[in-house]
Design a protein around this motif. Sequence first.
Motif, PDB file in Angstrom:
ATOM      1  N   ALA A  31       0.835  -1.204   0.000  1.00 52.02           N
ATOM      2  CA  ALA A  31       0.000   0.000   0.000  1.00 52.02           C
ATOM      3  C   ALA A  31       0.867   1.251   0.000  1.00 52.02           C
ATOM      4  O   ALA A  31       0.577   2.227  -0.700  1.00 52.02           O
ATOM      5  N   THR A  32       1.963   1.214   0.765  1.00 50.16           N
ATOM      6  CA  THR A  32       2.889   2.352   0.852  1.00 50.16           C
ATOM      7  C   THR A  32       3.334   2.793  -0.535  1.00 50.16           C
ATOM      8  O   THR A  32       3.425   3.984  -0.832  1.00 50.16           O
ATOM      9  N   PHE A  33       3.599   1.807  -1.403  1.00 51.28           N
ATOM     10  CA  PHE A  33       4.124   2.128  -2.736  1.00 51.28           C
ATOM     11  C   PHE A  33       3.040   2.242  -3.798  1.00 51.28           C
ATOM     12  O   PHE A  33       3.348   2.329  -4.987  1.00 51.28           O
ATOM     13  N   GLY A  34       1.790   2.181  -3.383  1.00 55.69           N
ATOM     14  CA  GLY A  34       0.716   2.360  -4.350  1.00 55.69           C
ATOM     15  C   GLY A  34       0.432   1.150  -5.221  1.00 55.69           C
ATOM     16  O   GLY A  34      -0.060   1.285  -6.342  1.00 55.69           O
ATOM     17  N   TYR A  35       0.760  -0.033  -4.721  1.00 56.40           N
ATOM     18  CA  TYR A  35       0.400  -1.249  -5.463  1.00 56.40           C
ATOM     19  C   TYR A  35      -1.113  -1.496  -5.264  1.00 56.40           C
ATOM     20  O   TYR A  35      -1.512  -2.219  -4.358  1.00 56.40           O
ATOM     21  N   ALA A  36      -1.935  -0.887  -6.095  1.00 54.69           N
ATOM     22  CA  ALA A  36      -3.383  -1.128  -5.992  1.00 54.69           C
ATOM     23  C   ALA A  36      -3.684  -2.546  -6.443  1.00 54.69           C
ATOM     24  O   ALA A  36      -4.654  -3.171  -6.026  1.00 54.69           O
ATOM     25  N   GLU A  37      -2.819  -3.055  -7.307  1.00 54.82           N
ATOM     26  CA  GLU A  37      -2.915  -4.442  -7.776  1.00 54.82           C
ATOM     27  C   GLU A  37      -1.558  -5.078  -7.607  1.00 54.82           C
ATOM     28  O   GLU A  37      -0.535  -4.393  -7.634  1.00 54.82           O
ATOM     29  N   VAL A  38      -1.558  -6.388  -7.442  1.00 54.00           N
ATOM     30  CA  VAL A  38      -0.290  -7.064  -7.228  1.00 54.00           C
ATOM     31  C   VAL A  38      -0.301  -8.402  -7.976  1.00 54.00           C
ATOM     32  O   VAL A  38      -1.361  -9.035  -8.116  1.00 54.00           O
ATOM     33  N   SER A  39       0.856  -8.766  -8.473  1.00 55.10           N
ATOM     34  CA  SER A  39       0.966 -10.025  -9.211  1.00 55.10           C
ATOM     35  C   SER A  39       1.277 -11.150  -8.218  1.00 55.10           C
ATOM     36  O   SER A  39       2.259 -11.085  -7.481  1.00 55.10           O
ATOM     37  N   VAL A  40       0.409 -12.139  -8.194  1.00 56.36           N
ATOM     38  CA  VAL A  40       0.564 -13.275  -7.266  1.00 56.36           C
ATOM     39  C   VAL A  40       0.457 -14.574  -8.055  1.00 56.36           C
ATOM     40  O   VAL A  40      -0.045 -14.587  -9.183  1.00 56.36           O
ATOM     41  N   TYR A  41       0.924 -15.660  -7.447  1.00 59.17           N
ATOM     42  CA  TYR A  41       0.766 -16.960  -8.088  1.00 59.17           C
ATOM     43  C   TYR A  41      -0.673 -17.443  -7.947  1.00 59.17           C
ATOM     44  O   TYR A  41      -1.345 -17.149  -6.941  1.00 59.17           O
ATOM     45  N   GLN A  42      -1.118 -18.188  -8.933  1.00 58.17           N
ATOM     46  CA  GLN A  42      -2.454 -18.788  -8.860  1.00 58.17           C
ATOM     47  C   GLN A  42      -2.478 -19.829  -7.751  1.00 58.17           C
ATOM     48  O   GLN A  42      -1.440 -20.377  -7.374  1.00 58.17           O
ATOM     49  N   GLN A  43      -3.677 -20.071  -7.228  1.00 54.70           N
ATOM     50  CA  GLN A  43      -3.822 -21.078  -6.179  1.00 54.70           C
ATOM     51  C   GLN A  43      -4.299 -22.381  -6.796  1.00 54.70           C
ATOM     52  O   GLN A  43      -5.136 -22.380  -7.700  1.00 54.70           O
ATOM     53  N   PRO A  44      -3.798 -23.507  -6.285  1.00 50.73           N
ATOM     54  CA  PRO A  44      -4.329 -24.774  -6.768  1.00 50.73           C
ATOM     55  C   PRO A  44      -5.747 -24.960  -6.225  1.00 50.73           C
ATOM     56  O   PRO A  44      -6.078 -24.436  -5.163  1.00 50.73           O
ATOM     57  N   VAL A  45      -6.567 -25.668  -6.963  1.00 48.51           N
ATOM     58  CA  VAL A  45      -7.879 -26.052  -6.431  1.00 48.51           C
ATOM     59  C   VAL A  45      -7.732 -27.478  -5.925  1.00 48.51           C
ATOM     60  O   VAL A  45      -7.286 -28.365  -6.646  1.00 48.51           O
ATOM     61  N   VAL A  46      -8.064 -27.663  -4.683  1.00 48.70           N
ATOM     62  CA  VAL A  46      -7.827 -28.947  -4.042  1.00 48.70           C
ATOM     63  C   VAL A  46      -9.146 -29.583  -3.630  1.00 48.70           C
ATOM     64  O   VAL A  46      -9.950 -28.963  -2.929  1.00 48.70           O
ATOM     65  N   GLY A  47      -9.371 -30.797  -4.084  1.00 50.70           N
ATOM     66  CA  GLY A  47     -10.569 -31.529  -3.701  1.00 50.70           C
ATOM     67  C   GLY A  47     -10.356 -32.244  -2.374  1.00 50.70           C
ATOM     68  O   GLY A  47      -9.250 -32.675  -2.070  1.00 50.70           O
ATOM     69  N   VAL A  48     -11.432 -32.341  -1.589  1.00 48.70           N
ATOM     70  CA  VAL A  48     -11.357 -33.069  -0.309  1.00 48.70           C
ATOM     71  C   VAL A  48     -12.471 -34.108  -0.295  1.00 48.70           C
ATOM     72  O   VAL A  48     -13.659 -33.773  -0.450  1.00 48.70           O
ATOM     73  N   LEU A  49     -12.065 -35.355  -0.153  1.00 47.99           N
ATOM     74  CA  LEU A  49     -13.027 -36.462  -0.146  1.00 47.99           C
ATOM     75  C   LEU A  49     -12.721 -37.391   1.021  1.00 47.99           C
ATOM     76  O   LEU A  49     -11.604 -37.906   1.143  1.00 47.99           O
ATOM     77  N   SER A  50     -13.717 -37.611   1.878  1.00 49.59           N
ATOM     78  CA  SER A  50     -13.522 -38.516   3.017  1.00 49.59           C
ATOM     79  C   SER A  50     -14.157 -39.854   2.675  1.00 49.59           C
ATOM     80  O   SER A  50     -15.340 -39.916   2.317  1.00 49.59           O
ATOM     81  N   THR A  51     -13.377 -40.923   2.757  1.00 43.75           N
ATOM     82  CA  THR A  51     -13.921 -42.237   2.436  1.00 43.75           C
ATOM     83  C   THR A  51     -14.149 -43.045   3.712  1.00 43.75           C
ATOM     84  O   THR A  51     -13.406 -42.915   4.680  1.00 43.75           O
ATOM     85  N   GLY A  52     -15.198 -43.828   3.722  1.00 44.52           N
ATOM     86  CA  GLY A  52     -15.471 -44.683   4.878  1.00 44.52           C
ATOM     87  C   GLY A  52     -16.961 -44.915   5.069  1.00 44.52           C
ATOM     88  O   GLY A  52     -17.716 -43.954   5.219  1.00 44.52           O
ATOM     89  N   THR A  53     -17.353 -46.177   5.036  1.00 44.57           N
ATOM     90  CA  THR A  53     -18.771 -46.538   5.220  1.00 44.57           C
ATOM     91  C   THR A  53     -19.249 -46.175   6.616  1.00 44.57           C
ATOM     92  O   THR A  53     -20.441 -45.983   6.848  1.00 44.57           O
ATOM     93  N   GLU A  54     -18.285 -46.057   7.535  1.00 42.49           N
ATOM     94  CA  GLU A  54     -18.638 -45.748   8.932  1.00 42.49           C
ATOM     95  C   GLU A  54     -18.916 -44.280   9.179  1.00 42.49           C
ATOM     96  O   GLU A  54     -19.296 -43.898  10.282  1.00 42.49           O
ATOM     97  N   LEU A  55     -18.745 -43.445   8.148  1.00 42.86           N
ATOM     98  CA  LEU A  55     -18.773 -42.001   8.398  1.00 42.86           C
ATOM     99  C   LEU A  55     -20.173 -41.394   8.414  1.00 42.86           C
ATOM    100  O   LEU A  55     -20.990 -41.637   7.520  1.00 42.86           O
TER     101      LEU A  55
END
Length: 417
Positions: free
Chosen positions: A168-192
């Motif tokens: 903000a000090t330097f006036g970066y209203a926008e900033v170049s960042v790395y993309q984020q991975p999209v991560v799936g979450v799956l819980s397996t188990g008949t007991e759940l």
Amino acid sequence: MEIRKPIPVADAVMHIMNHVKKLGAETIVLEQSIGRVLAEPIVARHSVPPFNRSPYDGFAIRAEDSKGASGDNRLEFTVIGEIGAGYVGERPVEKKEAYRIMTGAQIPTGADAVVMFEQTVETESGFTVRKPFETGENISFKGEDAAEGDVLIVEGTLIHAGTIALLATFGYAEVSVYQQPVVGVLSTGTELLEVTDELVPGKIRNSNGPMVKAQLTRAGVPFKEYGTTKDDLDACTKLVERALEETDALITTGGVSVGDYDYLPTIYERLGATVLFNKVAMRPGSVTTVAVLGDKFLFGLSGNPSACFTGFELFARPALLAMMGNRAPYLPHLKAYLAEDFTKPNPFTRFVRAVWKLTENGLAAAPAGFNKSNAVSSIARGNCLIVLPSGTRGYSAGDEVDLLLIGSEQGAKDWVL
Ligand SMILES: Nc1nc2c(c(=O)[nH]1)N[C@H]1C(S)=C(S)[C@@H](COP(=O)(O)OP(=O)(O)OC[C@H]3O[C@@H](n4cnc5c(N)ncnc54)[C@H](O)[C@@H]3O)O[C@H]1N2
Ligand code: MOO
Ligand SMILES: [Mg+2]
């Protein structure tokens, strides 16, 4: 039955990290950049402070005019105006003159020292001082914090609240960042069961799913929810296939061991995924399995909560952070002394959920209670992992041990264990 060959934890980490492909960059607005990783360095676009300014509320004077001042020889200055923060003096300060000046205001031309209000006695036309001031005394100099052109933060650094202030000090209203991975979450188990379900005989509530999603959130990684699935090979295979189409990495929990309903190994085979390892010389989490399909990761975390938690922190977290371009993807490593005896032998490297505390003898770590692979209470209590190398036994209170910090926003560049 297949006999799995355990590999050292460090080798498992390196196998994973060697497969990581850094994602591309994107430009986002500053307000949304917290938790992201810089894809460009922060370069000082101008000096900070941008002008010489007063660090105190007081008077801006010419230091030479205070020469010879003492308790017996108070010297007087005439005040010619006032400069609040955000304003500039209208004219240069001349001999024996002073501007009343506030913290943060630009030092007027001619002045080269600031006298704090507390160091003065007011007079009708100004004030007196009882000591000489040196050139530059009580001045916050242009560029003392950062000089124009300096590389202040390197690319690959996590953006935290302090980084936002600098941008903000330097006036970066926008900033170049790395993309984020999209991560799936799956819980397996008949007991759940779902969190909202009442317990029924033989079943338990799914705690790994919510935990892993929270671990992802804490690491600044977005997730896609795939819920829970029964231990049904075909249904589970379809779900994993679909999830892989929609994500960069899939985290599954459960079903990776050698039980009759542990289907993940078969699913990896069906998909044609390359298994990097399926047994690690660690406890908990020895059954943690990681496979890759092209650039996509399949993290097969154990169903046992402590093993699942540890597997995420040691293997999934650094891989995902490295995909996001983070140069410090590992858990921070410290040394501490054991607060109590730990007599169990450690045939495999043991990661003990523990609590660190600063004592008068230094950093201490104590196991966080019931510490088996299936424990859930100790992951709630713990804030770190004590690492006891394989082949060791009989630790006593006071022994020095390795510690990995959990939940720290800052990471480590290297895997040191
Ligand atoms: N013959 C052998 N048996 C086992 C071995 C082995 O080497 N040989 N390894 C043991 C170890 S070590 C672990 S750890 C577990 C790992 O099992 P899985 O990863 O296959 O996980 P599951 O069998 O599905 O479940 C294990 C345990 O965790 C509970 N669980 C599962 N999912 C959840 C969830 N989402 N939330 C809370 N709890 C969950 C599940 O009910 C089981 O109690 O295998 C040992 N066996
Ligand atoms: O994989 Mo298990 O958690 O070693 O205990
Ligand atoms: Mg199993």
